[in-house]
Scaffold this motif. Sequence first.
Motif, short mmCIF file in Angstrom:
data_model
loop_
_atom_site.label_atom_id
_atom_site.label_comp_id
_atom_site.label_asym_id
_atom_site.label_seq_id
_atom_site.Cartn_x
_atom_site.Cartn_y
_atom_site.Cartn_z
N ARG A 94 -4.29 1.75 10.50
CA ARG A 94 -3.10 2.46 10.02
C ARG A 94 -2.66 1.94 8.66
N HIS A 95 -2.74 0.62 8.49
CA HIS A 95 -2.36 0.02 7.21
C HIS A 95 -3.23 0.56 6.07
N LEU A 96 -4.54 0.59 6.31
CA LEU A 96 -5.47 1.07 5.28
C LEU A 96 -5.25 2.55 5.01
N SER A 97 -4.99 3.32 6.06
CA SER A 97 -4.76 4.75 5.89
C SER A 97 -3.51 5.01 5.07
N THR A 98 -2.43 4.30 5.38
CA THR A 98 -1.17 4.48 4.65
C THR A 98 -1.32 4.04 3.19
N TYR A 99 -1.98 2.90 2.99
CA TYR A 99 -2.16 2.40 1.62
C TYR A 99 -3.03 3.36 0.80
N ASN A 100 -4.11 3.86 1.40
CA ASN A 100 -4.98 4.80 0.67
C ASN A 100 -4.24 6.08 0.31
N THR A 101 -3.38 6.54 1.21
CA THR A 101 -2.56 7.72 0.92
C THR A 101 -1.64 7.44 -0.27
N PHE A 102 -1.04 6.25 -0.28
CA PHE A 102 -0.15 5.83 -1.36
C PHE A 102 -0.90 5.80 -2.70
N VAL A 103 -2.06 5.19 -2.69
CA VAL A 103 -2.87 5.07 -3.92
C VAL A 103 -3.29 6.45 -4.42
N ASN A 104 -3.78 7.30 -3.52
CA ASN A 104 -4.21 8.64 -3.91
C ASN A 104 -3.06 9.46 -4.47
N PHE A 105 -1.89 9.32 -3.86
CA PHE A 105 -0.71 10.02 -4.35
C PHE A 105 -0.38 9.60 -5.79
N LEU A 106 -0.37 8.29 -6.03
CA LEU A 106 -0.06 7.80 -7.38
C LEU A 106 -1.11 8.24 -8.39
N ASP A 107 -2.37 8.22 -7.99
CA ASP A 107 -3.43 8.64 -8.91
C ASP A 107 -3.23 10.09 -9.35
N VAL A 108 -2.88 10.95 -8.40
CA VAL A 108 -2.65 12.36 -8.72
C VAL A 108 -1.44 12.51 -9.64
N GLU A 109 -0.36 11.80 -9.34
CA GLU A 109 0.86 11.91 -10.14
C GLU A 109 0.67 11.33 -11.54
N LEU A 110 0.01 10.19 -11.62
CA LEU A 110 -0.20 9.56 -12.93
C LEU A 110 -1.08 10.41 -13.85
N ALA A 111 -1.99 11.15 -13.25
CA ALA A 111 -2.87 12.01 -14.05
C ALA A 111 -2.09 13.13 -14.73
N GLN A 112 -0.89 13.43 -14.25
CA GLN A 112 -0.08 14.51 -14.82
C GLN A 112 0.94 14.00 -15.85
N LEU A 113 1.04 12.68 -15.99
CA LEU A 113 2.02 12.11 -16.91
C LEU A 113 1.34 11.66 -18.20
N LYS A 114 2.06 11.81 -19.31
CA LYS A 114 1.44 11.59 -20.62
C LYS A 114 1.58 10.16 -21.13
N THR A 115 2.70 9.52 -20.84
CA THR A 115 3.00 8.27 -21.53
C THR A 115 2.66 7.00 -20.73
N ILE A 116 2.41 7.15 -19.43
CA ILE A 116 2.17 5.97 -18.59
C ILE A 116 0.68 5.67 -18.51
N ASN A 117 0.34 4.44 -18.83
CA ASN A 117 -1.03 3.97 -18.66
C ASN A 117 -1.23 3.61 -17.19
N PRO A 118 -2.14 4.29 -16.46
CA PRO A 118 -2.33 4.00 -15.02
C PRO A 118 -2.60 2.54 -14.71
N SER A 119 -3.25 1.84 -15.65
CA SER A 119 -3.58 0.43 -15.40
C SER A 119 -2.34 -0.47 -15.46
N SER A 120 -1.24 0.07 -15.96
CA SER A 120 0.00 -0.73 -16.04
C SER A 120 0.77 -0.72 -14.71
N ILE A 121 0.30 0.08 -13.76
CA ILE A 121 0.96 0.19 -12.45
C ILE A 121 0.14 -0.59 -11.42
N ASN A 122 0.71 -1.66 -10.91
CA ASN A 122 0.05 -2.44 -9.86
C ASN A 122 0.42 -1.82 -8.51
#
Length: 232
Positions: A94-122
């Motif tokens: 469950r932990h891995l599933s929730t974390y992977n969902t969180f990471v995938n969500f952020l990846d999708v959202e960050l791809a739509q933003l212009k000014t944020i460098n994805p590598s700056s988000i831990n």
Amino acid sequence: MNKRIVMKIILFIFLPTTVVSVFSVYETSITTYTEIPDLCMSNKCLIEIYETYSVPLDLFVLALNLIIPLTTLFTLLITIDSVKENKSTATIQRHLSTYNTFVNFLDVELAQLKTINPSSINKVIWFNRMYMDPNNNNYRVSPEYIRFMEEINKNITESNTRYMPGKHSDFKYKSHQYNMIAVFNNIGMDISNGPRLEFFELEGELLKLIEKTNIFFLSKEKEFNIKDRVYS
């Protein structure tokens, strides 16, 4: 009690008792000059056998009476260990599933933003700061994250209060940047100060990302509202 210890106790009781019982039967047969009888099921025959070999038989029965509850305990310990292992596996999954969902969500959202460098988000730090104890499936919002959201709104409110369009504004954008950078850093966002308008745009995208993430992952637990920015 450890199941290895229980197993050792069982063996410690059963093996010596069996050896002693067999040896006692053999010694009794030699001493009394009695042959070990063939299979006999009559009442008289069974009584004679018991009277002849009563000591080893009683010893063997005593050993069985001790071993049976220990065997039951051993089986129970194995069952408990199995339940714990299954529960631990389910927790990890469950932990891995929730974390992977969180990471995938952020990846999708960050791809739509212009000014944020994805590598700056831990993502690991953000995920662990957000929840009480995600490693043990406790996905209640953490007090630390609540304080983080309060600090964001506190800085926005203070800057809104100080801001006045024109030369007499008490708003210091460099001080504001310093404060917001420190707050963002609490959840693993590593950003730097910059020109006023560029930072304002970056800050806006970060706040938008935080707000959408909160809605997606925390809306059932707690609702956060980020204040509107009057300053620019």
